[in-house]
Scaffold this motif. Structure first.
Motif, mmCIF file in Angstrom:
data_model
loop_
_atom_site.group_PDB
_atom_site.id
_atom_site.type_symbol
_atom_site.label_atom_id
_atom_site.label_comp_id
_atom_site.label_asym_id
_atom_site.label_seq_id
_atom_site.Cartn_x
_atom_site.Cartn_y
_atom_site.Cartn_z
ATOM 1 N N ILE A 69 0.896 -1.154 0.000
ATOM 2 C CA ILE A 69 0.000 0.000 0.000
ATOM 3 C C ILE A 69 0.935 1.204 0.000
ATOM 4 O O ILE A 69 1.768 1.334 0.901
ATOM 5 C CB ILE A 69 -0.901 0.024 1.251
ATOM 6 C CG1 ILE A 69 -1.778 -1.229 1.311
ATOM 7 C CG2 ILE A 69 -1.731 1.303 1.291
ATOM 8 C CD1 ILE A 69 -2.530 -1.392 2.619
ATOM 9 N N ALA A 70 0.816 2.035 -1.007
ATOM 10 C CA ALA A 70 1.704 3.205 -1.122
ATOM 11 C C ALA A 70 3.173 2.772 -1.049
ATOM 12 O O ALA A 70 3.990 3.395 -0.375
ATOM 13 C CB ALA A 70 1.377 4.247 -0.069
ATOM 14 N N ASP A 71 3.496 1.668 -1.715
ATOM 15 C CA ASP A 71 4.855 1.121 -1.778
ATOM 16 C C ASP A 71 5.423 0.684 -0.430
ATOM 17 O O ASP A 71 6.631 0.599 -0.259
ATOM 18 C CB ASP A 71 5.817 2.101 -2.452
ATOM 19 C CG ASP A 71 5.527 2.252 -3.925
ATOM 20 O OD1 ASP A 71 5.178 1.238 -4.571
ATOM 21 O OD2 ASP A 71 5.649 3.376 -4.447
ATOM 22 N N LYS A 72 4.544 0.405 0.540
ATOM 23 C CA LYS A 72 4.989 -0.080 1.841
ATOM 24 C C LYS A 72 4.171 -1.296 2.245
ATOM 25 O O LYS A 72 3.027 -1.450 1.831
ATOM 26 C CB LYS A 72 4.842 1.016 2.892
ATOM 27 C CG LYS A 72 5.720 2.219 2.610
ATOM 28 C CD LYS A 72 5.692 3.184 3.758
ATOM 29 C CE LYS A 72 6.452 4.417 3.376
ATOM 30 N NZ LYS A 72 7.730 4.529 3.958
ATOM 31 N N THR A 73 4.762 -2.148 3.064
ATOM 32 C CA THR A 73 4.053 -3.330 3.555
ATOM 33 C C THR A 73 3.108 -2.944 4.689
ATOM 34 O O THR A 73 3.212 -1.848 5.264
ATOM 35 C CB THR A 73 5.032 -4.386 4.091
ATOM 36 O OG1 THR A 73 5.703 -3.852 5.248
ATOM 37 C CG2 THR A 73 6.045 -4.816 3.031
ATOM 38 N N ILE A 74 2.223 -3.847 5.031
ATOM 39 C CA ILE A 74 1.308 -3.616 6.151
ATOM 40 C C ILE A 74 2.102 -3.377 7.429
ATOM 41 O O ILE A 74 1.771 -2.489 8.217
ATOM 42 C CB ILE A 74 0.326 -4.792 6.300
ATOM 43 C CG1 ILE A 74 -0.607 -4.841 5.078
ATOM 44 C CG2 ILE A 74 -0.478 -4.683 7.591
ATOM 45 C CD1 ILE A 74 -1.493 -6.065 5.010
ATOM 46 N N LEU A 75 3.173 -4.119 7.642
ATOM 47 C CA LEU A 75 3.998 -3.918 8.835
ATOM 48 C C LEU A 75 4.588 -2.514 8.860
ATOM 49 O O LEU A 75 4.578 -1.853 9.896
ATOM 50 C CB LEU A 75 5.107 -4.967 8.905
ATOM 51 C CG LEU A 75 6.074 -4.831 10.085
ATOM 52 C CD1 LEU A 75 5.335 -4.873 11.414
ATOM 53 C CD2 LEU A 75 7.151 -5.904 10.013
ATOM 54 N N GLU A 76 5.093 -2.044 7.730
ATOM 55 C CA GLU A 76 5.679 -0.698 7.680
ATOM 56 C C GLU A 76 4.644 0.392 7.966
ATOM 57 O O GLU A 76 4.987 1.450 8.497
ATOM 58 C CB GLU A 76 6.321 -0.449 6.316
ATOM 59 C CG GLU A 76 7.556 -1.292 6.069
ATOM 60 C CD GLU A 76 8.074 -1.203 4.654
ATOM 61 O OE1 GLU A 76 9.303 -1.047 4.501
ATOM 62 O OE2 GLU A 76 7.265 -1.284 3.699
ATOM 63 N N LEU A 77 3.386 0.133 7.646
ATOM 64 C CA LEU A 77 2.312 1.106 7.851
ATOM 65 C C LEU A 77 1.542 0.886 9.140
ATOM 66 O O LEU A 77 0.614 1.637 9.451
ATOM 67 C CB LEU A 77 1.333 1.046 6.665
ATOM 68 C CG LEU A 77 1.908 1.373 5.299
ATOM 69 C CD1 LEU A 77 0.872 1.103 4.224
ATOM 70 C CD2 LEU A 77 2.398 2.803 5.242
ATOM 71 N N TRP A 78 1.883 -0.164 9.881
ATOM 72 C CA TRP A 78 1.076 -0.637 11.001
ATOM 73 C C TRP A 78 0.631 0.472 11.959
ATOM 74 O O TRP A 78 -0.527 0.502 12.381
ATOM 75 C CB TRP A 78 1.802 -1.743 11.755
ATOM 76 C CG TRP A 78 0.932 -2.354 12.806
ATOM 77 C CD1 TRP A 78 1.096 -2.263 14.158
ATOM 78 C CD2 TRP A 78 -0.246 -3.122 12.591
ATOM 79 N NE1 TRP A 78 0.083 -2.945 14.802
ATOM 80 C CE2 TRP A 78 -0.754 -3.484 13.857
ATOM 81 C CE3 TRP A 78 -0.930 -3.552 11.463
ATOM 82 C CZ2 TRP A 78 -1.906 -4.230 14.013
ATOM 83 C CZ3 TRP A 78 -2.075 -4.300 11.624
ATOM 84 C CH2 TRP A 78 -2.551 -4.635 12.886
ATOM 85 N N ASP A 79 1.495 1.385 12.302
ATOM 86 C CA ASP A 79 1.142 2.438 13.270
ATOM 87 C C ASP A 79 0.092 3.399 12.726
ATOM 88 O O ASP A 79 -0.509 4.164 13.492
ATOM 89 C CB ASP A 79 2.387 3.220 13.706
ATOM 90 C CG ASP A 79 3.302 2.382 14.566
ATOM 91 O OD1 ASP A 79 2.826 1.418 15.207
ATOM 92 O OD2 ASP A 79 4.513 2.689 14.617
ATOM 93 N N ASN A 80 -0.144 3.380 11.421
ATOM 94 C CA ASN A 80 -1.123 4.272 10.788
ATOM 95 C C ASN A 80 -2.366 3.536 10.292
ATOM 96 O O ASN A 80 -3.202 4.140 9.635
ATOM 97 C CB ASN A 80 -0.466 5.020 9.620
ATOM 98 C CG ASN A 80 0.675 5.886 10.094
ATOM 99 O OD1 ASN A 80 0.517 6.710 10.965
ATOM 100 N ND2 ASN A 80 1.842 5.666 9.531
ATOM 101 N N ILE A 81 -2.461 2.251 10.593
ATOM 102 C CA ILE A 81 -3.590 1.438 10.172
ATOM 103 C C ILE A 81 -4.596 1.346 11.310
ATOM 104 O O ILE A 81 -4.228 1.171 12.467
ATOM 105 C CB ILE A 81 -3.124 0.034 9.742
ATOM 106 C CG1 ILE A 81 -2.407 0.136 8.392
ATOM 107 C CG2 ILE A 81 -4.277 -0.954 9.689
ATOM 108 C CD1 ILE A 81 -1.813 -1.166 7.904
ATOM 109 N N VAL A 82 -5.874 1.450 10.961
ATOM 110 C CA VAL A 82 -6.956 1.324 11.932
ATOM 111 C C VAL A 82 -7.769 0.085 11.571
ATOM 112 O O VAL A 82 -8.247 -0.041 10.440
ATOM 113 C CB VAL A 82 -7.872 2.568 11.904
ATOM 114 C CG1 VAL A 82 -9.038 2.395 12.867
ATOM 115 C CG2 VAL A 82 -7.079 3.823 12.222
ATOM 116 N N ILE A 83 -7.885 -0.833 12.534
ATOM 117 C CA ILE A 83 -8.668 -2.061 12.295
ATOM 118 C C ILE A 83 -9.993 -1.932 13.017
ATOM 119 O O ILE A 83 -10.065 -1.510 14.113
ATOM 120 C CB ILE A 83 -7.919 -3.317 12.749
ATOM 121 C CG1 ILE A 83 -6.709 -3.494 11.874
ATOM 122 C CG2 ILE A 83 -8.810 -4.537 12.731
ATOM 123 C CD1 ILE A 83 -5.956 -4.774 12.025
#
Length: 73
Positions: free
Chosen positions: A59-73
């Protein structure tokens, strides 16, 4: 939820919706493939395993782990 819990639960068959920058995404699976899908336009990436999805799905050239702090579940 912690990242490792998400990965473990997804590997056990659960599917998840999450949000990143006001876009909705799904990680889902069928009997043959695993998917990372952006809901807005149904853009989907497919993978042969859950581990491959988390390692190579972007997502936006980054993995879910790299974006984790900005992801809302």
């Amino acid at each position: 939820m912690e990242y490792n819990e998400l990965v473990e639960r997804f590997e056990m068959g659960e599917e998840f919706q999450f949000y990143y920058k006001n876009d909705s995404y799904w990680i889902s699976q069928n009997e043959e493939e695993y998917f990372l899908t952006r809901e807005r336009d149904s853009f989907s990436q497919s993978f042969e395993s859950a581990r491959e999805l988390f390692a190579n799905g972007k997502i936006a050239d980054k993995t879910i782990l790299e974006l984790w702090d900005n992801i809302v579940i």
